[in-house]
Design an enzyme around this catalytic site. Structure first.
Site, PDB file in Angstrom:
ATOM      1  CE1 TYR A 143       4.358  -0.094   9.622  1.00  0.00           C
ATOM      2  CE2 TYR A 143       6.556   0.759   9.212  1.00  0.00           C
ATOM      3  CZ  TYR A 143       5.493  -0.031   8.837  1.00  0.00           C
ATOM      4  OH  TYR A 143       5.573  -0.746   7.678  1.00  0.00           O
ATOM      5  CE  LYS A 189     -10.457  -6.838  10.149  1.00  0.00           C
ATOM      6  NZ  LYS A 189     -11.043  -7.629   9.038  1.00  0.00           N
ATOM      7  CG  ASP A 221     -10.972  -7.903   5.524  1.00  0.00           C
ATOM      8  OD1 ASP A 221     -11.412  -6.735   5.498  1.00  0.00           O
ATOM      9  OD2 ASP A 221     -11.593  -8.841   6.078  1.00  0.00           O
ATOM     10  CG  ASP A 245       4.538  -1.470   4.691  1.00  0.00           C
ATOM     11  OD1 ASP A 245       5.282  -1.042   3.792  1.00  0.00           O
ATOM     12  OD2 ASP A 245       4.765  -2.515   5.345  1.00  0.00           O
ATOM     13  CG  ASP A 249       5.068  -3.509  -1.027  1.00  0.00           C
ATOM     14  OD1 ASP A 249       5.417  -2.316  -1.061  1.00  0.00           O
ATOM     15  OD2 ASP A 249       5.832  -4.444  -0.694  1.00  0.00           O
TER      16      ASP A 249
HETATM   17  C1  IPM Z   1       8.246   1.160   3.008  1.00  0.00           C
HETATM   18  C2  IPM Z   1       9.141   0.114   3.631  1.00  0.00           C
HETATM   19  C3  IPM Z   1       9.453   0.539   5.064  1.00  0.00           C
HETATM   20  C4  IPM Z   1       8.145   0.594   5.816  1.00  0.00           C
HETATM   21  C5  IPM Z   1      10.478  -0.350   5.808  1.00  0.00           C
HETATM   22  C6  IPM Z   1      11.766  -0.489   5.026  1.00  0.00           C
HETATM   23  C7  IPM Z   1      10.745   0.157   7.189  1.00  0.00           C
HETATM   24  O1  IPM Z   1       8.535  -1.136   3.567  1.00  0.00           O
HETATM   25  O2  IPM Z   1       8.679   2.320   2.911  1.00  0.00           O
HETATM   26  O3  IPM Z   1       7.142   0.823   2.609  1.00  0.00           O
HETATM   27  O4  IPM Z   1       7.673  -0.435   6.325  1.00  0.00           O
HETATM   28  O5  IPM Z   1       7.580   1.684   5.905  1.00  0.00           O
HETATM   29 MG    MG Z   2       6.739  -1.180   2.399  1.00  0.00          MG
END
Ligand code: IPM
Ligand code: MG
Length: 355
Positions: A143, A189, A221, A245, A249
């Site tokens: 990032y 990885k 993975d 990230d 999710d």
């Molecule tokens: C998160 C979001 C952020 C990230 C974005 C909105 C920049 O997806 O907080 O997970 O990628 O960190």
């Molecule tokens: Mg995110």
């Protein structure tokens, strides 16, 4: 004497406004019961900050948050700002925000509520009892790595970690594991990336100081697969910025809805508490957003930054009771809802269940 705390509030964009309002109500209620006073100061960030000041992250916001005891954050972003130059986009503001506050440790719990076991797309026998803490490094990795750039025909980013960065996030994860089931899985990885090999070597070295924690390593993975195949094997997952990230999710979906899960971003200077979901512009203003993730974030703030575990327990219990009584918002309502509530109604019901 009455305890008093200064909380900085960033509502942001989209549903951020609605969900934060519910969390504030909950904090006020729990404060009144336990005789704790919260002073809220609001700051601008994201698209709304760009529209008002021309900058998605005004300096005033950084200063205000640094002066407060902790920050409660809604969500930022939306299509309206997607075509701005990258540095003016709400997401860039968020990354600058994390960097400026040095909140390097992002804690993202994924806990399956028994009451909502049918809301997940996975089978109940696979997810029952899941309680995972994803520890994501937040201000390094691909990032932020240099060089980065884009021409008409080529784009590039760099995944960099220093040993020091890996060490400090590892300590956070090991200490958390010590308070939980004492299992830590470090995800990388290392079969392909040099930076991951350093990650793996460093985590292994740090683990020697935590002999009571069982350390394992997994390729990212494989971890993505294991999370849906057998999520109960995980206790603490430690990983870098981009893998965290993605995996957080994925882990959130074990729990049925991304609208349920809170998070904390912490460092030496301050901490920011926010739902893991985004600003959901498609449902903004409709009153259907689920405020639970934000209310649970407020609870995490009480527990981790303000040293008020009793108040946090009381909020967590109220959320559970509310769900047990069959109250649902639209996102978690497909299966067994007795009552589908609006954002405000869900907030009010949780408030009424706080004892
Ligand atoms: C998160 C979001 C952020 C990230 C974005 C909105 C920049 O997806 O907080 O997970 O990628 O960190
Ligand atoms: Mg995110």
């Amino acid at each position: 004497m009455k305890q008093k705390f200064n909380i900085s509030i960033i509502k942001g964009d989209g549903i951020g406004v609605e969900i934060i309002n519910e969390a504030i109500k909950v904090l006020q209620k729990v404060g009144s019961i336990y005789d704790v006073e919260f002073d809220f100061s609001q700051y601008l960030m994201g698209g709304v900050a760009y529209d008002t000041t021309g900058d998605p992250l005004p300096q005033e916001t950084i200063d205000g948050v640094l002066q407060s005891d902790a920050c409660l954050f809604g969500a930022i972003g939306g299509q309206k700002w997607d075509d701005l130059p990258r540095e003016l986009r709400p997401e860039s503001g968020l990354l600058r925000f994390r960097k400026a506050l040095e909140v390097f440790a992002n804690l993202r719990p994924a806990v399956v509520y028994d009451e909502l076991i049918d809301a997940s797309s996975l089978k109940p026998q696979v997810i029952k009892g899941v309680d995972i803490m994803v520890v994501r490094e937040l201000i390094g990795g691909i990032y932020f790595g240099e060089p980065k750039g884009k021409t008409a025909t080529k784009g590039w980013n760099t995944m960099v970690y220093t040993k020091t960065e890996i060490e400090r996030i590892s300590h956070v994860a090991f200490k958390l594991a010590q308070k939980r089931d004492k299992k830590l899985c470090s995800v990388d990885k290392a079969n392909v990336l040099d930076v991951s090999q350093l990650w793996r070597d460093t985590v292994t070295e740090v683990s020697k100081q935590y002999s009571d924690v069982e350390l394992s390593h997994m390729y990212v993975d494989n971890c993505a697969m294991q999370l849906v195949a057998n999520p109960r094997q995980f206790d603490v997952i430690l990983t870098g910025n981009i893998f965290g990230d993605i995996l957080s999710d994925e882990a959130s979906m074990l729990c049925g809805s991304i609208g349920l899960l809170p998070s904390a971003s912490t460092g030496e200077k301050t901490a920011v508490y926010e739902p893991i979901h985004g600003s959901a512009p498609d449902i903004a203003g409709l009153g259907v957003a689920n405020p639970i993730a934000t209310i649970a974030s407020a609870s995490m703030m009480l527990r981790y930054s303000l040293g008020l575990p009793k108040l946090a327990d009381s909020i967590d219990e109220a959320i559970k009771q509310t769900l047990k009584d069959g109250n649902r918002t639209k996102d978690i309502g497909a299966f067994d809802a007795k009552y589908i509530l609006t954002t405000t109604q869900m907030g009010d019901t949780i408030v009424s269940n706080i004892r």
